[in-house]
Design a protein around this motif. Structure first.
Motif, PDB file in Angstrom:
ATOM      1  N   HIS A 333       0.834  -1.203   0.000  1.00 54.10           N
ATOM      2  CA  HIS A 333       0.000   0.000   0.000  1.00 54.10           C
ATOM      3  C   HIS A 333       0.871   1.256   0.000  1.00 54.10           C
ATOM      4  O   HIS A 333       0.605   2.211  -0.745  1.00 54.10           O
ATOM      5  N   ILE A 334       1.910   1.272   0.825  1.00 51.53           N
ATOM      6  CA  ILE A 334       2.799   2.437   0.893  1.00 51.53           C
ATOM      7  C   ILE A 334       3.509   2.647  -0.443  1.00 51.53           C
ATOM      8  O   ILE A 334       3.660   3.788  -0.909  1.00 51.53           O
ATOM      9  N   ARG A 335       3.932   1.562  -1.071  1.00 55.10           N
ATOM     10  CA  ARG A 335       4.600   1.698  -2.372  1.00 55.10           C
ATOM     11  C   ARG A 335       3.662   2.272  -3.430  1.00 55.10           C
ATOM     12  O   ARG A 335       4.096   3.031  -4.301  1.00 55.10           O
ATOM     13  N   GLN A 340       7.191   8.702  -0.757  1.00 50.77           N
ATOM     14  CA  GLN A 340       8.588   8.502  -0.348  1.00 50.77           C
ATOM     15  C   GLN A 340       9.065   9.611   0.595  1.00 50.77           C
ATOM     16  O   GLN A 340      10.213  10.012   0.567  1.00 50.77           O
ATOM     17  N   HIS A 341       8.146  10.068   1.429  1.00 47.24           N
ATOM     18  CA  HIS A 341       8.475  11.134   2.386  1.00 47.24           C
ATOM     19  C   HIS A 341       8.809  10.539   3.749  1.00 47.24           C
ATOM     20  O   HIS A 341       9.987  10.351   4.075  1.00 47.24           O
ATOM     21  N   SER A 342       7.786  10.206   4.539  1.00 44.05           N
ATOM     22  CA  SER A 342       7.992   9.716   5.899  1.00 44.05           C
ATOM     23  C   SER A 342       6.952   8.655   6.225  1.00 44.05           C
ATOM     24  O   SER A 342       5.743   8.905   6.076  1.00 44.05           O
ATOM     25  N   ASP A 343       7.414   7.493   6.657  1.00 43.90           N
ATOM     26  CA  ASP A 343       6.507   6.403   7.011  1.00 43.90           C
ATOM     27  C   ASP A 343       7.025   5.706   8.263  1.00 43.90           C
ATOM     28  O   ASP A 343       8.237   5.648   8.498  1.00 43.90           O
ATOM     29  N   ALA A 344       6.092   5.171   9.073  1.00 46.06           N
ATOM     30  CA  ALA A 344       6.466   4.615  10.375  1.00 46.06           C
ATOM     31  C   ALA A 344       5.754   3.301  10.633  1.00 46.06           C
ATOM     32  O   ALA A 344       4.662   3.046  10.109  1.00 46.06           O
ATOM     33  N   ILE A 345       6.377   2.487  11.476  1.00 41.81           N
ATOM     34  CA  ILE A 345       5.742   1.271  11.984  1.00 41.81           C
ATOM     35  C   ILE A 345       5.769   1.300  13.504  1.00 41.81           C
ATOM     36  O   ILE A 345       6.768   1.719  14.114  1.00 41.81           O
ATOM     37  N   ASP A 361      10.759   2.299   0.886  1.00 40.73           N
ATOM     38  CA  ASP A 361      11.731   3.143   0.191  1.00 40.73           C
ATOM     39  C   ASP A 361      11.350   4.610   0.323  1.00 40.73           C
ATOM     40  O   ASP A 361      11.009   5.280  -0.651  1.00 40.73           O
ATOM     41  N   SER A 362      11.405   5.133   1.548  1.00 40.58           N
ATOM     42  CA  SER A 362      11.088   6.533   1.799  1.00 40.58           C
ATOM     43  C   SER A 362      12.323   7.256   2.299  1.00 40.58           C
ATOM     44  O   SER A 362      13.269   6.639   2.784  1.00 40.58           O
ATOM     45  N   SER A 363      12.295   8.580   2.217  1.00 38.48           N
ATOM     46  CA  SER A 363      13.461   9.355   2.628  1.00 38.48           C
ATOM     47  C   SER A 363      13.662   9.315   4.136  1.00 38.48           C
ATOM     48  O   SER A 363      14.789   9.500   4.618  1.00 38.48           O
ATOM     49  N   ALA A 364      12.594   9.087   4.897  1.00 41.09           N
ATOM     50  CA  ALA A 364      12.697   8.919   6.353  1.00 41.09           C
ATOM     51  C   ALA A 364      11.761   7.792   6.772  1.00 41.09           C
ATOM     52  O   ALA A 364      10.579   7.786   6.406  1.00 41.09           O
ATOM     53  N   VAL A 365      12.289   6.827   7.513  1.00 37.85           N
ATOM     54  CA  VAL A 365      11.511   5.677   7.975  1.00 37.85           C
ATOM     55  C   VAL A 365      11.685   5.579   9.488  1.00 37.85           C
ATOM     56  O   VAL A 365      12.800   5.684  10.001  1.00 37.85           O
TER      57      VAL A 365
END
Length: 418
Positions: A333-335, A340-345, A361-365
């Motif tokens: 879903h994220i892809r 590709q900005h900021s994503d978290a788990i 594949d984001s610039s900040a994870v």
């Protein structure tokens, strides 16, 4: 307004800026900070005019918040300029090098880019952030804010130019395109004879325009369709706190969360708790078919999510909710929908955290942290010029190093190539 002349003035100023020492650049920045506070009434009066027009034109509350300056915000902006003085100057740094077998000593040294063009929307703080970072790195800058802020930007840049002239630096070092005429944007995009890098900060339409029409190298970013995955091992209380921070701390920011992806194993218990907390915080939910029936029994405002809402920023207290069967589905879903900005788990599983970090594949994870940390100040970079979501030259929050390039320098002793 003659952009050709602006470009020539910026290029000429960039040669002078490149020769300044760190101490000289810091002295200029301190004068700018002092002048911003001393002449705040002029800037705030211009801002109030912009705000009056924006209200009349029906600007949303989120965008009005971006546009608004007040004495406290302006002082904070001036303090940010002072903070840039404390940052290490990357210009002149030797990145690497050594003595070659030929006898030539080679080194790779950081140098300014030259002239930077920045196009942005209703964010008057960007005017000062970008100007201070460019000056610290010896770059001239041409600024084009949105039509909503042209009075504020013009007044701010005039204050900066007055400070520059105190130190014998030409006004061409920091210039603003004050006219709201969009044709001037098109002209700026073709100013490759003078401008070395272009940075758009705005919506998807602006980024598309710059990518397709610019003859100047473009760094894109700043559009944040950010996600938080609530894993089956997540701690509910901690997860809700992170979600609230990521959405509510400043909903108009590009790093605020837009979509929650909740593992089906915990959705039955987590969704009711989410509804209660979101109702308390005034956050409206947009639910997928699996979460909608559960959320409709709770106190939070809820509606069925539209497909297009997965692909855009709300910039408001609205949040998508989707139930997923696995981490694979969350990553897919994220892809598909992310920028590709900021994503978290949010998880207590090291294995799941490692998979997320490696495969998103984001610039900040982030692992067990709010997406709101994607910011130059929070990352210890000082004020940022932008958040890049591409992969060449710069990625993530762009601080001082991102505003430099390098040159190769060879030192010989009348050395000849064999």
């Amino acid at each position: 307004m003659d952009l050709e002349q602006m470009g020539k003035a910026a290029k000429a100023a960039s040669y002078q800026l490149a020769g300044l020492s760190t101490a000289q650049k810091n002295a200029v920045l301190l004068t700018i900070a002092d002048r911003l506070e001393a002449e705040s009434a002029v800037i705030l009066a211009a801002n109030e005019q912009d705000l009056a027009d924006a209200r009349h034109n029906g600007m949303s509350a989120a965008l009005l918040d971006r546009l608004t300056l007040n004495p406290a915000r302006l002082k904070g902006i001036a303090d940010d300029v002072r903070q840039v003085c404390n940052l290490q100057d990357p210009v002149g740094e030797v990145i690497d090098g050594g003595l070659l077998d030929s006898g030539l000593r080679i080194e790779r040294r950081r140098v300014p880019l030259g002239v930077v063009g920045v196009i942005y929307e209703a964010r008057p703080n960007v005017t000062v952030d970008v100007a201070s970072l460019c000056l610290k790195t010896g770059n001239a800058v041409i600024l084009r804010g949105g039509k909503e802020t042209y009075r504020t930007n013009g007044a701010t840049v005039r204050v900066i130019q007055n400070a520059l002239q105190v130190h014998g630096i030409p006004a061409g070092a920091v210039q603003a395109i004050e006219s709201p005429d969009r044709e001037l944007v098109n002209q700026l995009l073709k100013l490759d004879r003078y401008v070395d890098m272009l940075i758009p900060r705005g919506g998807a339409a602006l980024h598309k325009l710059c990518r397709e029409q610019s003859t100047i190298p473009v760094i894109t970013g700043g559009i944040g369709v950010c996600h938080i995955v609530v894993d089956e091992s997540a701690d509910f209380t901690a997860a809700l706190n992170v979600i609230v921070n990521a959405k509510k701390q400043r909903p108009s920011a590009c790093n605020s969360v837009e979509t929650l992806l909740i593992h089906q194993a915990v959705a039955g218990h987590f969704l009711p708790a989410l509804s209660v907390r979101m109702a308390e915080e005034g956050i409206a939910l947009h639910a997928d078919p699996r979460s909608l029936p559960v959320l409709q029994t709770g106190p939070a405002s809820v509606s069925a999510v539209k497909a297009a809402e997965y692909d855009d920023e709300y910039l408001s207290l609205d949040l998508n909710v989707k139930v997923i069967d696995s981490l694979d589905e969350a990553i897919a879903h994220i892809r598909e929908h992310g920028t590709q900005h900021s994503d978290a788990i949010l998880t207590r599983s090291i294995a799941q955290a490692d998979r997320f970090v490696n495969e998103v594949d984001s610039s900040a994870v982030y692992v067990n942290a709010s997406t709101r940390f994607t910011d130059g100040g929070q990352f210890g970079l000082g004020a940022e010029v932008a958040v890049s979501t591409q992969k060449l030259h710069a990625r993530g929050p762009m601080g001082l190093e991102a505003l430099t390039t390098y040159k190769w320098i060879g030192y010989g002793n009348d050395t000849l190539r064999a």
